[in-house]
Each structure stands twice: as C-alpha cells, then as structure tokens.
Write a protein that holds these residues in place. Structure first.
Motif, PDB file in Angstrom:
ATOM      1  N   VAL A 189     -25.140  41.381 -20.358  1.00  0.00           N
ATOM      2  CA  VAL A 189     -26.366  41.824 -19.696  1.00  0.00           C
ATOM      3  C   VAL A 189     -26.932  40.623 -18.950  1.00  0.00           C
ATOM      4  O   VAL A 189     -27.025  39.532 -19.504  1.00  0.00           O
ATOM      5  N   GLN A 193     -29.319  37.784 -17.386  1.00  0.00           N
ATOM      6  CA  GLN A 193     -30.472  37.095 -17.961  1.00  0.00           C
ATOM      7  C   GLN A 193     -31.774  37.614 -17.367  1.00  0.00           C
ATOM      8  O   GLN A 193     -32.769  37.746 -18.063  1.00  0.00           O
ATOM      9  N   TYR A 224     -32.477  40.568 -16.416  1.00  0.00           N
ATOM     10  CA  TYR A 224     -32.803  41.861 -17.010  1.00  0.00           C
ATOM     11  C   TYR A 224     -33.351  41.672 -18.423  1.00  0.00           C
ATOM     12  O   TYR A 224     -34.298  42.350 -18.828  1.00  0.00           O
ATOM     13  N   LYS A 225     -32.765  40.745 -19.156  1.00  0.00           N
ATOM     14  CA  LYS A 225     -33.248  40.474 -20.510  1.00  0.00           C
ATOM     15  C   LYS A 225     -34.686  39.979 -20.484  1.00  0.00           C
ATOM     16  O   LYS A 225     -35.516  40.405 -21.276  1.00  0.00           O
ATOM     17  N   SER A 226     -34.982  39.057 -19.554  1.00  0.00           N
ATOM     18  CA  SER A 226     -36.338  38.515 -19.511  1.00  0.00           C
ATOM     19  C   SER A 226     -37.337  39.570 -19.031  1.00  0.00           C
ATOM     20  O   SER A 226     -38.483  39.593 -19.475  1.00  0.00           O
ATOM     21  N   ARG A 227     -36.916  40.463 -18.144  1.00  0.00           N
ATOM     22  CA  ARG A 227     -37.824  41.488 -17.630  1.00  0.00           C
ATOM     23  C   ARG A 227     -38.121  42.548 -18.689  1.00  0.00           C
ATOM     24  O   ARG A 227     -39.233  43.054 -18.768  1.00  0.00           O
ATOM     25  N   THR A 228     -37.136  42.889 -19.519  1.00  0.00           N
ATOM     26  CA  THR A 228     -37.337  43.937 -20.519  1.00  0.00           C
ATOM     27  C   THR A 228     -37.791  43.401 -21.862  1.00  0.00           C
ATOM     28  O   THR A 228     -38.064  44.182 -22.775  1.00  0.00           O
ATOM     29  N   GLY A 229     -37.881  42.092 -22.012  1.00  0.00           N
ATOM     30  CA  GLY A 229     -38.394  41.515 -23.249  1.00  0.00           C
ATOM     31  C   GLY A 229     -37.364  41.409 -24.351  1.00  0.00           C
ATOM     32  O   GLY A 229     -37.712  41.387 -25.528  1.00  0.00           O
ATOM     33  N   VAL A 230     -36.096  41.338 -24.022  1.00  0.00           N
ATOM     34  CA  VAL A 230     -35.054  41.180 -25.026  1.00  0.00           C
ATOM     35  C   VAL A 230     -35.028  39.726 -25.466  1.00  0.00           C
ATOM     36  O   VAL A 230     -35.063  38.813 -24.641  1.00  0.00           O
ATOM     37  N   ARG A 231     -34.961  39.512 -26.783  1.00  0.00           N
ATOM     38  CA  ARG A 231     -34.897  38.134 -27.292  1.00  0.00           C
ATOM     39  C   ARG A 231     -33.530  37.566 -26.981  1.00  0.00           C
ATOM     40  O   ARG A 231     -32.506  38.182 -27.255  1.00  0.00           O
ATOM     41  N   THR A 232     -33.507  36.365 -26.448  1.00  0.00           N
ATOM     42  CA  THR A 232     -32.240  35.729 -26.113  1.00  0.00           C
ATOM     43  C   THR A 232     -31.874  34.640 -27.094  1.00  0.00           C
ATOM     44  O   THR A 232     -30.728  34.216 -27.146  1.00  0.00           O
TER      45      THR A 232
END
Length: 166
Positions: free
Chosen positions: A136, A138, A140-148
């Motif tokens: 996925v 990065q 998209y992860k930061s926009r949807t709030g997924v913990r990285t």
C-alpha cells in the motif's frame, strides 16, 4: 516553418473576434486548442512508432550478426573436436599396440557428435511478488490514518496516558 509573430497573432485574433463573435470565441478557441493538442499527440505517436520500427530493424540485424558468429564458432569447435578425436585415436592405438600382454583394454569409442546440449528449463525467481503486489503506498497510509510503525501495548498506553501537572 511559418513565422508567426505577436502582430500576426493579434491580427488573427481581431479577425476571429469579428467573424465568430465574442459569444462563441472562447468555445471555438477551446476546441481549436484541443484539436491542436490531439494533432501534436498524433504526430508524436507516429514519430515514436517510426523510431521503434527503426530500432527493431537494427536489433534484427544485430541478431543475424550474432547468430552467424555463433554458427562460425560452432563450426570451428566441431572441426577442432574431429581433429582432437583423430589425434586421440592415434595416441590410444599406439599405446594399445605397445601394450605388454597384447590385449586391448581400451574403452569403446564414444561419438560426441550425437550428444545435444542439455539446457535447464527457465524458472521464475519468485522474489517476494506477493509483498510487492499487496504493498500500500505511503501517501495512502498517511491519508487514511494507518499506523506504519509498530508499537507495543505498554508503549501505546504510556504515550497516551495523561501527564501529571508539575
């Protein structure tokens, strides 16, 4: 090439304003712009296709040259192998002829020309293709709030625990 300066473009604009009218001029200008863009893209596609075909012809010529060189090398290897086998037979026959007991204990001749090269079948390296397909981005992860970054439960509790005032 047509030399169009600022004065000529202004004259074309005034004539277009008089002929077409101020109501339809923006729509006509947009249409002309899109048609010119399509024409440029078409010309660029044709140029790219011509370049590809020229490169393909060059690659075909190079392939033919390499194949002819490979055939020459193969022919020279075959002739040298025949010479080697003839020399080998002469040496082994002279050794067998000078043997002490006179019996022939030499191995039967082997015909190398009937052997074909064994080439292993191609197998795909399969390097983490599932990981690459399921990745996925990065942004998209930061926009949807997924913990990285992984964090333990105790560290998460300590992070969000209210601080005591000093």
């Amino acid at each position: 090439m047509i030399d169009i300066g600022l004065s000529k473009m202004a004259l074309i604009g005034v004539v277009a304003l008089v002929v077409i009218g101020p109501e339809k001029l923006p729509k006509v200008a947009r249409t002309v712009g899109t048609l010119l863009g399509k024409a440029q893209r078409y010309v660029n596609d044709v140029k790219a296709e011509v370049n590809r075909s020229m490169e393909l012809d060059e690659l075909r010529k190079m392939k033919e040259n390499v194949e002819s060189a490979a055939r020459d090398v193969e022919q020279s290897v075959h002739t040298s192998a025949k010479d080697f086998e003839k020399d080998w037979n002469e040496v082994t026959s002279s050794i067998n002829a000078s043997g002490s007991d006179g019996t022939e204990n030499a191995a039967p001749e082997y015909d190398w020309s009937t052997q074909s090269a064994v080439v292993p079948a191609y197998s795909h390296p399969r390097k983490n293709w599932r990981l690459k397909r399921g990745a996925v981005p990065q942004w998209y992860k930061s926009r949807t709030g997924v913990r990285t970054k992984a964090q333990s439960g105790a560290a998460r509790v300590a992070r969000f625990r209210p601080r005591k005032p000093l």
